[in-house]
Design a protein around this motif. Structure first.
Motif, PDB file in Angstrom:
ATOM      1  N   LEU A 362      53.040  39.370  37.277  1.00  0.00           N
ATOM      2  CA  LEU A 362      51.621  39.054  37.090  1.00  0.00           C
ATOM      3  C   LEU A 362      50.876  39.171  38.417  1.00  0.00           C
ATOM      4  CD1 LEU A 362      51.699  36.085  34.555  1.00  0.00           C
ATOM      5  CD2 LEU A 362      51.572  38.544  34.126  1.00  0.00           C
ATOM      6  N   GLY A 363      51.541  38.815  39.523  1.00  0.00           N
ATOM      7  CA  GLY A 363      50.932  39.022  40.833  1.00  0.00           C
ATOM      8  C   GLY A 363      50.707  40.500  41.107  1.00  0.00           C
ATOM      9  N   SER A 364      51.669  41.325  40.702  1.00  0.00           N
ATOM     10  CA  SER A 364      51.496  42.780  40.836  1.00  0.00           C
ATOM     11  C   SER A 364      50.308  43.252  40.015  1.00  0.00           C
ATOM     12  CB  SER A 364      52.768  43.503  40.377  1.00  0.00           C
ATOM     13  OG  SER A 364      53.879  43.137  41.170  1.00  0.00           O
ATOM     14  N   GLY A 365      50.156  42.694  38.822  1.00  0.00           N
ATOM     15  CA  GLY A 365      49.017  43.063  37.981  1.00  0.00           C
ATOM     16  C   GLY A 365      47.694  42.689  38.629  1.00  0.00           C
ATOM     17  N   SER A 366      47.651  41.532  39.285  1.00  0.00           N
ATOM     18  CA  SER A 366      46.433  41.126  39.990  1.00  0.00           C
ATOM     19  C   SER A 366      46.104  42.110  41.113  1.00  0.00           C
ATOM     20  CB  SER A 366      46.628  39.714  40.561  1.00  0.00           C
ATOM     21  OG  SER A 366      45.484  39.283  41.264  1.00  0.00           O
ATOM     22  N   VAL A 367      47.148  42.558  41.823  1.00  0.00           N
ATOM     23  CA  VAL A 367      46.954  43.553  42.881  1.00  0.00           C
ATOM     24  C   VAL A 367      46.468  44.872  42.286  1.00  0.00           C
ATOM     25  CG1 VAL A 367      48.169  44.981  44.579  1.00  0.00           C
ATOM     26  CG2 VAL A 367      48.626  42.518  44.457  1.00  0.00           C
ATOM     27  N   ILE A 368      47.054  45.268  41.171  1.00  0.00           N
ATOM     28  CA  ILE A 368      46.668  46.527  40.526  1.00  0.00           C
ATOM     29  C   ILE A 368      45.202  46.496  40.108  1.00  0.00           C
ATOM     30  CG2 ILE A 368      47.046  47.953  38.476  1.00  0.00           C
ATOM     31  CD1 ILE A 368      50.032  47.150  38.698  1.00  0.00           C
ATOM     32  N   LEU A 369      44.749  45.354  39.584  1.00  0.00           N
ATOM     33  CA  LEU A 369      43.338  45.226  39.220  1.00  0.00           C
ATOM     34  C   LEU A 369      42.445  45.354  40.453  1.00  0.00           C
ATOM     35  CD1 LEU A 369      43.424  42.287  36.621  1.00  0.00           C
ATOM     36  CD2 LEU A 369      42.958  44.704  36.152  1.00  0.00           C
ATOM     37  N   ALA A 370      42.851  44.694  41.532  1.00  0.00           N
ATOM     38  CA  ALA A 370      42.054  44.766  42.760  1.00  0.00           C
ATOM     39  C   ALA A 370      42.037  46.170  43.344  1.00  0.00           C
ATOM     40  CB  ALA A 370      42.605  43.779  43.790  1.00  0.00           C
ATOM     41  N   MET A 371      43.117  46.925  43.111  1.00  0.00           N
ATOM     42  CA  MET A 371      43.229  48.293  43.615  1.00  0.00           C
ATOM     43  C   MET A 371      42.692  49.320  42.612  1.00  0.00           C
ATOM     44  SD  MET A 371      44.631  48.393  46.694  1.00  0.00           S
ATOM     45  CE  MET A 371      43.353  47.183  46.960  1.00  0.00           C
ATOM     46  N   HIS A 372      41.957  48.855  41.602  1.00  0.00           N
ATOM     47  CA  HIS A 372      41.396  49.756  40.593  1.00  0.00           C
ATOM     48  C   HIS A 372      42.486  50.593  39.922  1.00  0.00           C
ATOM     49  CE1 HIS A 372      37.568  48.546  42.255  1.00  0.00           C
ATOM     50  NE2 HIS A 372      37.969  48.954  43.441  1.00  0.00           N
ATOM     51  N   HIS A 373      43.594  49.902  39.608  1.00  0.00           N
ATOM     52  CA  HIS A 373      44.735  50.488  38.897  1.00  0.00           C
ATOM     53  C   HIS A 373      45.518  51.506  39.714  1.00  0.00           C
ATOM     54  CE1 HIS A 373      44.329  48.516  34.979  1.00  0.00           C
ATOM     55  NE2 HIS A 373      43.057  48.428  35.323  1.00  0.00           N
ATOM     56  N   ASN A 374      45.404  51.404  41.027  1.00  0.00           N
ATOM     57  CA  ASN A 374      46.334  52.120  41.897  1.00  0.00           C
ATOM     58  C   ASN A 374      47.598  51.270  42.026  1.00  0.00           C
ATOM     59  OD1 ASN A 374      47.670  53.583  43.900  1.00  0.00           O
ATOM     60  ND2 ASN A 374      46.495  52.618  45.545  1.00  0.00           N
ATOM     61  N   GLY A 475      35.263  51.159  38.182  1.00  0.00           N
ATOM     62  CA  GLY A 475      34.684  51.941  39.251  1.00  0.00           C
ATOM     63  C   GLY A 475      35.453  51.786  40.539  1.00  0.00           C
ATOM     64  N   HIS A 476      35.188  52.614  41.521  1.00  0.00           N
ATOM     65  CA  HIS A 476      35.857  52.576  42.809  1.00  0.00           C
ATOM     66  C   HIS A 476      34.847  52.241  43.883  1.00  0.00           C
ATOM     67  CE1 HIS A 476      39.818  54.037  41.559  1.00  0.00           C
ATOM     68  NE2 HIS A 476      39.140  54.683  40.638  1.00  0.00           N
ATOM     69  N   GLY A 477      35.394  51.929  45.017  1.00  0.00           N
ATOM     70  CA  GLY A 477      34.542  51.590  46.137  1.00  0.00           C
ATOM     71  C   GLY A 477      34.480  50.092  46.331  1.00  0.00           C
ATOM     72  N   GLY A 478      34.161  49.668  47.570  1.00  0.00           N
ATOM     73  CA  GLY A 478      34.091  48.254  47.872  1.00  0.00           C
ATOM     74  C   GLY A 478      35.451  47.691  48.221  1.00  0.00           C
ATOM     75  N   LYS A 479      35.438  46.461  48.735  1.00  0.00           N
ATOM     76  CA  LYS A 479      36.662  45.792  49.154  1.00  0.00           C
ATOM     77  C   LYS A 479      37.382  45.185  47.950  1.00  0.00           C
ATOM     78  CE  LYS A 479      35.993  46.366  53.629  1.00  0.00           C
ATOM     79  NZ  LYS A 479      36.925  47.152  54.479  1.00  0.00           N
ATOM     80  N   PRO A 480      38.716  45.032  48.051  1.00  0.00           N
ATOM     81  CA  PRO A 480      39.433  44.299  46.997  1.00  0.00           C
ATOM     82  C   PRO A 480      38.943  42.856  46.957  1.00  0.00           C
ATOM     83  CG  PRO A 480      40.952  45.465  48.457  1.00  0.00           C
ATOM     84  CD  PRO A 480      39.608  45.531  49.106  1.00  0.00           C
TER      85      PRO A 480
END
Length: 671
Positions: A362-374, A475-480
């Motif tokens: 779930l922590g990985s999922g939170s990171v993935i969301l912040a990275m715009h699914h990267n 969308g992309h752009g901006g800080k996590p």
């Protein structure tokens, strides 16, 4: 006499998630006219799982404190002579523990899904699936007979198939769920053979009745061989566990299953479904204790999985795949414990692992969301600055995974290592080496992941493939940035037991009569747990003593190597990979196991299918039987039609020929 649990309460535990799944699956989708909105869909399913968790916790309390239990038939489906096919429950300490783990992790995942799947058009369908999975897993754990066990076994496999391919628009997701389905069929074939052998030689599908016949069957040989029936049955059952719990070489499906949404990676492929095989072998301990051959096989397979699958985690760059290979390795540890007859240690590790591994996913999922699914960890870095809750909870999960003293994972993993070292089975030497080496490997890939994601320079704006990650309308752009509370709250809820639960449950689960008759161990023949009891003097003493043991320094070495390679000298890993290129390619290609399965399983199945189609269907059935029969009839009819032409000379010729045949026959007889 121990009190009996309420059958009504036990029925409510699996049926509430089932009812929620049906209501949302029908009325929350196009099937029922989309009558339920998103808020109603997640509200109904979360309520069902929440009540199920509360009832499971009450049941565990009654089992642990009052010695309550339940064994009985709920519904008889059919009978044939003395054979009964029924729905029934066996709820004891082992089952109650699994029920709480399944419902708690499921509840956390349900809450997390509100945030993770917020923009997905299949929102309601996803909630229906994960609630249905919870029902299936509970039916598997609570069963008192092999028939219901097999039903739950196949049901969790079916829902897993649906969830891995949830984003069915992706070709990779379709390939992944087909791969999981096919590989699990191999395991399930062995599983059903094992059940058939147990039924054939004990005459019952009921656990307790079959276990009661184990000693009598223990010396019976399989007809025409010198193999013990019980050993063959246990090995076949373990083949099923190898498929479901992703043991080498049936592990290849689990890393690819990361194609599904992250919540199901936590629910199914870290905390619950993949542990079904571990639970099953522990439940079958009265059978396995009579077969050293089966236990040795379990030890070897678990050791190979624990070490060699962990090594693959070092070269993975997808954040979820690193955690997936970690899951494979930890499942190997549980399997090794089963092989050493340390069943309670395996279940203890199953429980602690469920919390910290769900936390990491779930922590990985939170990171993935912040990275715009990267999901590529090479293009992350310094996220602790922007995501403090995800960072600290992910660190807690990592510390528990690498067996840091006082964290939950330390107590369960260290118990397994010591138990394997105390085992007297022939394969225990190799297994002990593998689990020790696995400690270093685990620390190396875990801190590699942690450092690349949360420390070092920010690299997310340098990703050359950024445009490929936006599959979900982000969308992309901006800080996590940190995610909403529906994402972070489950992380906090899972972080608490990841720290505390091992400390408080070590002595009750391993060295008391908590499991009672749920787990049977012949301590005279398999003394691992007895010797472990002499080594452990409480959670505090065990944690303090850890600094004097080899596993502690192996984990420290793994941390140091990860820090040096990925923080102090980030250029070094590429230079090492270049220097040992053949080895790196071998690891990158995952020991070529995928290619082997494609050629052996898929290729062999295709050849077999083509052969049956061309040789069997077209040549034999269509060509010889169907077309051959009408050609034969047509030929016979044409001959008969010629003899029955209506011309006198045809009839005369037939009479002369007939007379000639008869005369020739009688002349031959006279000789």
């Amino acid at each position: 006499m121990n009190p009996t649990l309420s059958a009504t309460t036990l029925l409510a535990i699996p049926l509430l998630p089932l009812a929620a799944a049906l209501i949302v699956g029908i009325f929350g989708t196009a099937l029922g006219g989309n009558l339920l909105g998103r808020r109603a869909a997640h509200g109904i399913t979360i309520l069902g799982v929440f009540i199920s968790f509360v009832l499971s916790a009450i049941v565990l309390k009654q089992v642990a404190l009052d010695g309550a239990w339940f064994e009985g038939t709920i519904y008889q489906w059919a009978s044939a002579g003395t054979l009964k096919m029924e729905v029934g429950f066996l709820v004891d300490a082992l089952t109650a523990t699994m029920m709480c783990v399944v419902t708690f992790v499921s509840l956390a995942v349900h809450i997390y899904t509100i945030g993770y799947m917020a923009d997905d058009p299949g929102y309601n369908r996803f909630f229906s699936y994960i609630s249905l999975f919870t029902f299936s897993m509970l039916m598997l754990c609570m069963s008192n007979n092999f028939l219901q066990l097999f039903f739950g076994w196949e049901a969790v496999g079916l829902v897993s198939y649906l969830l891995i391919g949830f984003w069915f628009q992706r070709e990779s997701a379709i390939q992944a769920n087909l791969k999981a389905f096919m590989v699990n069929r191999v395991g399930d074939f062995g599983f059903i053979l094992g059940i058939a052998l147990v039924l054939a030689y004990t005459g019952s599908l009921n656990y307790l009745e079959a276990f009661g016949q184990a000693e009598a069957v223990a010396t019976v040989l399989l007809p025409g061989t010198d193999w013990l029936v019980l050993s063959v049955a246990c090995i076949c059952l373990f083949v099923g566990a190898m498929g479901k719990s992703a043991q080498f070489p049936l592990h290849v499906w689990l890393p690819d299953s990361m194609e599904g949404p992250t919540p199901i990676s936590a629910l199914i492929h870290a905390a619950t479904m993949v542990t079904a095989g571990i639970f099953m072998v522990a439940r079958m301990s009265p059978l396995y204790e009579f077969s050293d051959a089966a236990l040795n096989l379990v030890l070897v397979i678990g050791a190979i999985t624990a070490l060699f699958m962990g090594i693959l985690g070092i070269v993975q760059n997808d954040i979820k795949r690193v955690v997936a290979y970690s899951t494979l390795s930890q499942l190997g540890y549980m399997t090794v414990a089963l092989g050493a007859s340390a069943y309670s240690a395996a279940i203890f590790h199953l429980m602690t692992h469920a919390f910290y591994k769900a936390l990491l996913f779930l922590g990985s999922g939170s990171v993935i969301l912040a990275m715009h699914h990267n999901q590529d960890i090479r293009w992350m870095g310094n996220l602790r600055k922007y995501m403090p809750i995800t960072w600290i909870t992910f660190l807690i999960g990592t510390l528990s995974l690498v067996s840091t003293p006082f964290f939950s994972g330390f107590y369960s993993k260290d118990a397994i290592i010591e138990a394997v070292g105390a085992s007297n089975l022939p394969a225990s030497g190799f297994a002990h080496f593998a689990v020790l080496a696995g400690v270093f490997v685990t620390a190396l890939y875990s801190f590699r992941l942690y450092f690349l994601v949360f420390h070092g320079p920010e690299r997310y704006d340098q990703d050359p493939h950024a445009h490929e990650h936006d599959d979900h309308g982000h969308g992309h752009g901006g800080k996590p940035r940190e995610q909403p509370w529906v994402v972070t709250l489950p992380l906090v809820l899972l972080a608490i037991p990841s720290v505390l639960i091992g400390y408080f449950t070590l002595m009750p689960m391993l060295f008391s009569d908590f499991f009672g008759q749920s787990i049977v161990t012949d301590l005279a023949r398999h003394p691992a747990m007895a010797e472990l009891r002499e080594m452990v003097h409480g959670p505090l003493a065990m944690a303090l003593h850890a600094v004097q043991t080899l596993p502690f320094y192996l984990a420290l070495a793994g941390f140091a190597v990860a820090w040096y390679c990925y923080m102090a000298r980030p250029d070094l890993p590429a230079r090492i990979a270049s220097a040992v290129r053949p080895l790196y390619v071998l690891l990158e290609r995952k020991y070529y196991m995928d290619e082997l399965w494609i050629k052996v399983l898929a290729g062999g199945s295709r050849l077999l299918g083509t052969g049956l189609w061309q040789g069997g269907d077209r040549a034999l059935i269509d060509g010889a039987v169907v077309n051959g029969s009408w050609r034969l009839v047509g030929w016979a009819a044409s001959v008969t039609r010629w003899l029955q032409s209506g011309y006198l000379y045809h009839y005369a010729l037939a009479m002369v020929l007939g007379l000639f045949v008869l005369m020739s026959y009688f002349v031959w007889l006279g000789r």
